[in-house]
Design a protein around this motif. Structure first.
Motif, short mmCIF file in Angstrom:
data_model
loop_
_atom_site.label_atom_id
_atom_site.label_comp_id
_atom_site.label_asym_id
_atom_site.label_seq_id
_atom_site.Cartn_x
_atom_site.Cartn_y
_atom_site.Cartn_z
N HIS A 189 1.43 3.51 -6.99
CA HIS A 189 2.25 2.37 -6.60
C HIS A 189 2.98 1.70 -7.76
N THR A 190 2.61 2.03 -9.00
CA THR A 190 3.37 1.54 -10.15
C THR A 190 4.27 2.67 -10.63
N GLU A 199 6.68 -3.62 -14.15
CA GLU A 199 7.01 -3.21 -12.79
C GLU A 199 5.76 -2.83 -11.99
N GLN A 239 5.35 -1.88 -8.02
CA GLN A 239 6.66 -2.00 -7.37
C GLN A 239 7.09 -0.76 -6.60
N GLY A 240 6.24 0.25 -6.53
CA GLY A 240 6.55 1.41 -5.69
C GLY A 240 7.59 2.32 -6.30
N ALA A 283 6.44 -0.64 -2.35
CA ALA A 283 5.99 -1.70 -3.25
C ALA A 283 4.87 -2.47 -2.58
N THR A 318 3.67 -5.40 -4.18
CA THR A 318 3.60 -6.65 -4.92
C THR A 318 3.45 -7.78 -3.90
N GLU A 348 5.39 -10.27 -3.49
CA GLU A 348 6.70 -10.53 -2.89
C GLU A 348 6.99 -9.53 -1.77
N ALA A 349 6.80 -8.23 -2.09
CA ALA A 349 7.13 -7.18 -1.12
C ALA A 349 6.26 -7.30 0.13
N GLN A 383 -0.94 -11.87 -7.15
CA GLN A 383 -0.87 -11.22 -8.47
C GLN A 383 -0.13 -12.12 -9.45
#
Lengths: 296, 191
Positions: free
Chosen positions: A206-207, A219, A222-223, A235, A237, A239-240, A296
């Motif tokens: 996933h990073t 990052e 962030q996918g 992603a 995160t 936010e995502a 996170q």
């Protein structure tokens, strides 16, 4: 064409920095384990083995291969790799290793002969495990029947087929463990951070990775297209996940069953991860993962 | 020359990566242009997903538990599985607008088993609508494999499915979703 020359210069440049860093700081320092090999708990180790997804890369289930006796091909942008035999077989497995050899592999990415492993083996994550974790896992691996046989040789892309390059790589990208708790965070958050970045090695796919296969700085989670065989990885995160409407309950439930908030069953590589790993974790651990991902 | 070889190597590698990623990028949107049997099965799966979402939301406590919804959605999923589902995958119905993997036709008996289990477990789920134990009842802990056996999603026996029908909705629904997930892992393109 300029772009590719750019990449090449980057490669040489970063490789140069890595080499300089290596010459200056030296390679990764293996962690000296402070507990004895017989102090491991195989039941706890089995749980950690599920969390770490060891079976997926070390057992060729589809071809009916024996447990932990060598895995299916793992296609990466750097070549095709095969998880080796990690049964207690003395000649072709890890039967003649010591717990310290195992710790060198897990915490510093080093083989018993001192040469480095390719980071497709996620030692950059496993290094977060404690000595007790390692001893437990070690005990669990010794409950597996010894099977003789070697996995096929890795087919490393010629540009990367130089193990010595991995030592500066490790100097550049390896942050040695064990995990250090953040006293300002909750117990659940710390547990989640340990699982996601450590044994669960969610970060491995996933990073996004840079051109050298190291994690892209800044990052995290962030996918991208870092899944097995270049599979698209979403992603995860804060936010995502929030934007896509995932609650902590949704995350924990998805890790348990594979159901997304939209009512789809994941399938793909994550479907395998759910079946072979996260569905076997405790509800508390799945909640802890959710707690960490959403803060996170 | 070494440099040229390296360069051509990079060009080739990047071009191949691009090619490999193209179908991936389109797979997710593929259904938009589907027609015929491919569109039919995509629509059916979409409805099954919507029915599952409603049950899932109740199981997670996002929405209030309504036995009638559980019963009818379970029955709908049961009706959509088995031969209803497999009939929508005739040989040769692979296409660029489909998310189906060739593995379906290479291992048809397994595909049928999953479709069959989908139907049976969904029927059991529907029957749990009468469960009196309340939603908070802890479902029986799923089998923890001691030793390190590889965990293939083994097909459920009839006795196990019967036990699910007599237990809490949560356990039956989890068994159903695990069946969906295992089938998608084996037979659907990654999304």
């Amino acid at each position: 064409m300029r772009r590719f020359i750019g990449y090449l210069i980057l490669l040489l440049f970063v490789g140069g920095i890595g080499l300089a860093a290596y010459l200056f700081f030296g390679g990764p320092e293996p962690r000296k384990v402070t507990i004895s090999a017989d102090s491991g708990d195989a039941v706890r180790g089995t749980y950690l083995a599920h969390m770490g997804g060891c079976v997926a890369c070390h057992t060729n289930s589809k071809q009916g291969g024996a447990l932990m006796a060598g895995g299916p091909p793992i296609k990466t942008p750097f070549g095709t790799f095969y998880g080796p035999n990690i049964t207690p077989d003395k000649r072709t497995g890890i039967g003649s290793w010591t717990l310290q050899d195992f710790a060198d592999a897990m915490t510093a990415g080093l083989r018993p002969d001192g040469r480095p492993y390719y980071p497709v083996f996620p030692y950059t994550s496993y290094t977060l495990m404690s000595d007790q974790d390692l001893a437990d896992l070690w005990a669990a691996l010794h409950t597996v029947p010894a099977v003789e046989g070697r996995a096929p040789a890795n087919k490393v892309d010629q540009l990367y087929d130089h193990r010595f390059l991995l030592i500066p790589w490790q100097t550049l990208f390896m942050k040695p463990g064990p995990y250090k708790e953040d006293p300002n965070r909750s117990e659940a958050w710390n547990r989640g951070a340990f699982i996601v970045n450590g044994p669960g090695h969610c970060v491995a796919c996933h990073t996004p990775r840079n051109i050298l296969g190291g994690p892209e700085e800044g990052e995290a989670l962030q996918g991208g297209s870092g899944g097995p065989g270049g599979e698209r990885v979403p992603a995860i995160t804060k936010e995502a996940l929030t934007k896509a409407g995932w609650t902590a309950g949704d995350i924990a439930y998805a890790l348990k069953t594979g159901l997304t908030p939209e009512g789809d069953a994941m399938g793909g590589s994550m479907g395998e991860v759910v079946t072979g790993s996260t569905s076997m974790l405790s509800d508390e651990d799945r909640q802890a993962i959710a707690t960490y991902l959403l803060d996170q | 020359m070494q440099l040229e070889r390296l360069l051509s190597h990079w060009v080739g590698a990047l071009a191949l990566t691009g090619l490999a990623l193209m179908p991936m990028a389109s797979a997710h949107e593929a259904h938009k242009h589907a027609t015929g049997v491919v569109a039919e099965r995509a629509d059916l799966m979409k409805e099954v997903g919507e029915a599952s979402k409603q049950i899932g939301d109740m199981m997670k406590g996002k929405t209030p538990f309504e036995p009638a919804v559980l019963r009818s959605n379970g029955a709908f999923i049961a009706k959509s599985g088995g031969s209803t589902l497999t009939a929508l995958f005739p040989a040769g119905s692979q296409s660029s607008t489909s998310d189906a993997l060739p593995a379906i036709w290479e291992d048809w008996p397994s595909f049928e088993d999953y479709a069959d289990q989908m139907s049976k477990v969904a029927k059991a789920l529907s029957a749990t609508a009468d469960w009196q134990g309340g939603l908070s009842a802890t479902p029986p802990e799923s089998k923890q494999v001691l030793g390190l056996a590889p965990v293939a999603p083994a097909p459920l026996s009839d006795a196990e499915i019967k036990a699910l029908a007599a237990g809490p909705p949560s356990a039956a629904f989890e068994a159903l979703v695990k069946t969906c997930n295992a089938c998608h892992t084996a037979f659907r393109k990654p999304r």
